[in-house]
Design an enzyme around this catalytic site. Structure first.
Site, PDB file in Angstrom:
ATOM      1  N   GLY A 160      -0.226  -3.337  -0.399  1.00  0.00           N
ATOM      2  CA  GLY A 160       0.558  -2.169  -0.031  1.00  0.00           C
ATOM      3  C   GLY A 160       0.820  -1.161  -1.134  1.00  0.00           C
ATOM      4  N   ASP A 161       0.457  -1.463  -2.381  1.00  0.00           N
ATOM      5  CA  ASP A 161       0.719  -0.516  -3.468  1.00  0.00           C
ATOM      6  C   ASP A 161      -0.324  -0.646  -4.577  1.00  0.00           C
ATOM      7  OD1 ASP A 161       2.104   1.570  -4.642  1.00  0.00           O
ATOM      8  OD2 ASP A 161       3.554   0.276  -5.629  1.00  0.00           O
ATOM      9  N   ILE A 162      -1.586  -0.632  -4.173  1.00  0.00           N
ATOM     10  CA  ILE A 162      -2.666  -0.720  -5.160  1.00  0.00           C
ATOM     11  C   ILE A 162      -2.810   0.643  -5.839  1.00  0.00           C
ATOM     12  CG2 ILE A 162      -5.166  -0.997  -5.481  1.00  0.00           C
ATOM     13  CD1 ILE A 162      -3.833  -3.594  -4.832  1.00  0.00           C
TER      14      ILE A 162
END
Length: 96
Positions: free
Chosen positions: A77-79
C-alpha cells in the site's frame, strides 16, 4: 502469520504503552540507505549503473510476488523509494 523473505524487513513485535496508548513497533535493523538516495548516488558515479538497478528491481519484485501470493494476500500500500532500503553488504546491493 509468518512473513519471511530475504527482501522484506523482519517484524519482531509490538508494544503498547498502557498510559499513553502509544504503539512501538520493533523491526529488523537494516544498515544502508533509502532507494532514492542510493539511485541518486549511483547516477553520480562513473561506473556501470544498469546491473545494480536491475538487481534491486528484481529484489523488490520478488518481495511483492511473495506477499501477493500469500493467503490471505498482503498488500503493502505504500511502495515508494523512501520506503525501500538498500544494503551494501557485498559487491551486489540488496533491497529490503
Amino acid at each position: 502469520r509468518h512473513v519471511r523473505h530475504p527482501h522484506i524487513v523482519a517484524f519482531f513485535g509490538a508494544c503498547l504503552d498502557p498510559k499513553s496508548g502509544g504503539l512501538a513497533l520493533l523491526y529488523e535493523l537494516v544498515g544502508g540507505t533509502s532507494l532514492d538516495r542510493y539511485v541518486r548516488a549511483l547516477s553520480r558515479r562513473q561506473t556501470q549503473q544498469d546491473l545494480p538497478r536491475a538487481k534491486l528491481l528484481l529484489d523488490i519484485a520478488s518481495a511483492l510476488c511473495y506477499i501477493h501470493e500469500m493467503t490471505p494476500k498482503i498488500v503493502h500500500g505504500d511502495i515508494k523509494p523512501t520506503n525501500i532500503m538498500v544494503e551494501e553488504l557485498s559487491e551486489v546491493p540488496r533491497a529490503k
